[in-house]
Design a protein around this motif. Structure first.
Motif, short mmCIF file in Angstrom:
data_model
loop_
_atom_site.label_atom_id
_atom_site.label_comp_id
_atom_site.label_asym_id
_atom_site.label_seq_id
_atom_site.Cartn_x
_atom_site.Cartn_y
_atom_site.Cartn_z
N THR A 1 -30.63 8.29 -24.49
CA THR A 1 -30.15 9.24 -23.81
C THR A 1 -29.34 8.86 -22.44
N ALA A 2 -29.38 7.73 -22.24
CA ALA A 2 -28.45 7.03 -21.11
C ALA A 2 -27.92 5.52 -21.34
N SER A 3 -26.62 5.71 -22.26
CA SER A 3 -26.09 4.72 -22.87
C SER A 3 -25.45 3.93 -21.70
N TYR A 4 -25.59 4.13 -20.31
CA TYR A 4 -25.13 2.84 -19.31
C TYR A 4 -26.07 1.99 -19.20
N VAL A 5 -27.32 2.19 -19.67
CA VAL A 5 -28.49 1.19 -19.34
C VAL A 5 -28.07 -0.21 -19.89
N LYS A 6 -28.11 -1.11 -19.21
CA LYS A 6 -27.92 -2.71 -19.39
C LYS A 6 -29.00 -3.66 -19.23
N ALA A 7 -29.37 -4.50 -19.79
CA ALA A 7 -30.27 -5.82 -19.51
C ALA A 7 -30.44 -6.05 -17.79
N GLY A 8 -31.53 -5.76 -17.28
CA GLY A 8 -31.53 -6.02 -16.10
C GLY A 8 -31.58 -4.80 -15.16
N ASP A 9 -31.37 -3.74 -15.72
CA ASP A 9 -31.26 -2.32 -14.95
C ASP A 9 -32.82 -2.10 -15.17
N ARG A 10 -33.14 -1.15 -13.96
CA ARG A 10 -34.54 -0.63 -13.76
C ARG A 10 -34.96 0.09 -15.13
#
Length: 476
Positions: A295-304
């Motif tokens: 639901t949140a494709s912006y999430v990358k490794a290291g993000d909360r």
């Protein structure tokens, strides 16, 4: 509007749920099409908009019933099934089973307004009294089991009665889907505590008709007209801004079961890369990172948002716990610190890293970066050092050396035979995987079992007899 509706349904079929909703919103401004409502219900459910998903499923049921067209009964069957799936996700397991049963009854050709008493199956405490065994044995009304099939003819030859056979209704596949889904719902229901609110009935066969609440919205991005030379382009929608998705929508779908020794937790997440996963166990927590969020494709490794902390429902032995990962789920096998203790729940998920409680050691994700799942047969690393045990004598058993002082525990585990395995396999499978299992097992006469629907949906699964066995076609 028809173009928007068709494009919205196509986006749902392609699992592009975020793109589907604005298209279906626009289409439904001028028509309460049950097909569009059901598609939007499915999209809302996958995006964890559960109230909206239930609203659309119930409105689809009423609209289909009022229209009375050739597709109405099938759409009503689908609407009851959608209600069941949503209630299951909300942990309203008794309500979910009632709706699944009503879907089956409609598929059998029973009257929609029949007072079948499904919701009246409660005990003296007001808890739903239908059991897993009741659900599995509930096949009397299965459509398509008439005297025209081989079993019916055999019954006639042997002098049996055909009074219990049922004619084909055209909804045999819908009945099987709801039947298999019931086994999963009731399998979960029997594991929850007696005082769990999910054991109470709060649903009615014909839901209250919801009001159409969709307000007029600006047109979505124009849909290009099809042309002979232009290839189809995917519908693009902007990704949510970082931090704009509520934590509740980021959380994973979770299932669990337990025995005397372990609690097995399945986290349903797509495209998690096993080689990148870091899983750290501590006594009361499990921390996992990085996780992709649908639901949140912006999430990358290291993000909360790429980290989940599981606050467990009981204490575990970290060194005795293990994990594994597939393209569709992560499975944790948590070794109980107190064998035999029954957990009321697996726990809860928090988005991001959560500080350990006072006096506890925080999970060390850097140390867990190279963690690999432990083989199921191997003794957990470090367990012998933390608890005394008897000698492990040499053996030719496939399960390895035995600790005879723990024989009683192993005998208890042996009771979980192949039937238990298949029950757990069905329980943890998605409806799509369950369809694949049913199709492959039936067509291959029980010689093949697949959970890959994409592999088996377009072909007949051939019978593959064991070595040394010759397959022969039976004719009456």
């Amino acid at each position: 509007m028809t173009t928007y509706g068709h494009k919205g349904v196509e986006a749902v079929q392609n699992r592009d749920y975020a793109a589907a909703i604005p298209l279906l919103d626009k289409a439904l401004e001028s028509s309460n099409s049950p097909a569009w409502l059901l598609a939007r219900s499915q999209a809302h459910k996958h995006l964890k908009n559960y109230d909206a998903a239930l609203h659309d499923a119930e409105l689809a049921y009423h609209t289909a019933a009022e229209r009375g067209s050739g597709n109405s009964r099938k759409q009503m069957i689908e609407a009851q099934y959608r209600r069941s799936v949503i209630y299951h996700t909300l942990r309203r397991y008794a309500d979910a089973d009632c709706c699944a049963k009503w879907s089956m009854l409609l598929a059998e050709g029973r009257p929609a307004r029949e007072d079948d008493g499904v919701e009246k199956n409660v005990d003296q405490d007001g808890n739903y009294s239908v059991t897993y065994e009741d659900g599995v044995g509930d096949t009397k009304g299965q459509p398509g089991q008439g005297a025209d099939d081989k079993m019916g003819m055999l019954s006639g030859i042997m002098g049996g009665s055909s009074s219990s056979t049922t004619a084909k209704t055209g909804f045999e596949a819908d009945w099987k889907r709801a039947y298999i889904w019931r086994s999963q719902v009731l399998g979960v229901l029997k594991t929850v505590p007696e005082d769990h609110p999910g054991r109470k009935i709060s649903v009615t066969k014909i839901p209250p008709k919801p009001q159409k609440t969709v307000a007029k919205k600006p047109d979505p991005k124009p849909v290009p007209a099809p042309s002979d030379n232009a290839s189809k382009q995917p519908i693009e929608t902007p990704a949510p801004a970082p931090g704009s998705v509520p934590d509740e929508q980021l959380k994973l779908r979770v299932d669990f079961y337990q025995n005397n020794q372990d609690v097995t937790v399945s986290l349903f997440v797509k495209d998690a890369k096993k080689e990148d996963l870091q899983v750290a166990f501590s006594k009361h927590q499990v921390q996992i990172s990085p996780l992709p969020r649908a639901t949140a494709s912006y999430v990358k490794a290291g993000d909360r948002e790429a980290t989940s902390t599981l606050l467990l429902g009981g204490e575990i032995n970290p060194s005795g716990s293990r994990w594994s990962a597939t393209p569709r789920k992560i499975e944790l096998v948590l070794r109980k610190a107190s064998p035999g203790a029954k957990w009321a729940t697996w726990g809860k998920e928090e988005i991001g890293a959560v500080a350990a409680e006072a006096g506890q050691e925080a999970p060390d994700l850097s140390a867990a970066a190279s963690t690999e799942p432990m083989p199921a047969q191997a003794a957990p690393a470090g367990l012998a050092a933390s608890s005394p045990s008897g000698p492990a004598y040499p053996t030719s058993s496939k399960t390895g050396p035995k600790d005879w002082e723990k024989l009683a525990d192993e005998e208890e585990d042996d009771k979980q035979d192949v039937n238990f395995f298949f029950k757990q396999l069905y329980k943890g499978a998605t409806p799509e995987q369950q369809r694949a299992m049913m199709k492959s097992f039936t067509e291959s006469n029980g010689t093949s079992l697949s959970t890959d629907w994409e592999d088996v949906k377009a072909r007949k699964v051939e019978m593959i007899p064991p070595d040394g066995v010759e397959a022969k076609k039976w004719d009456p």
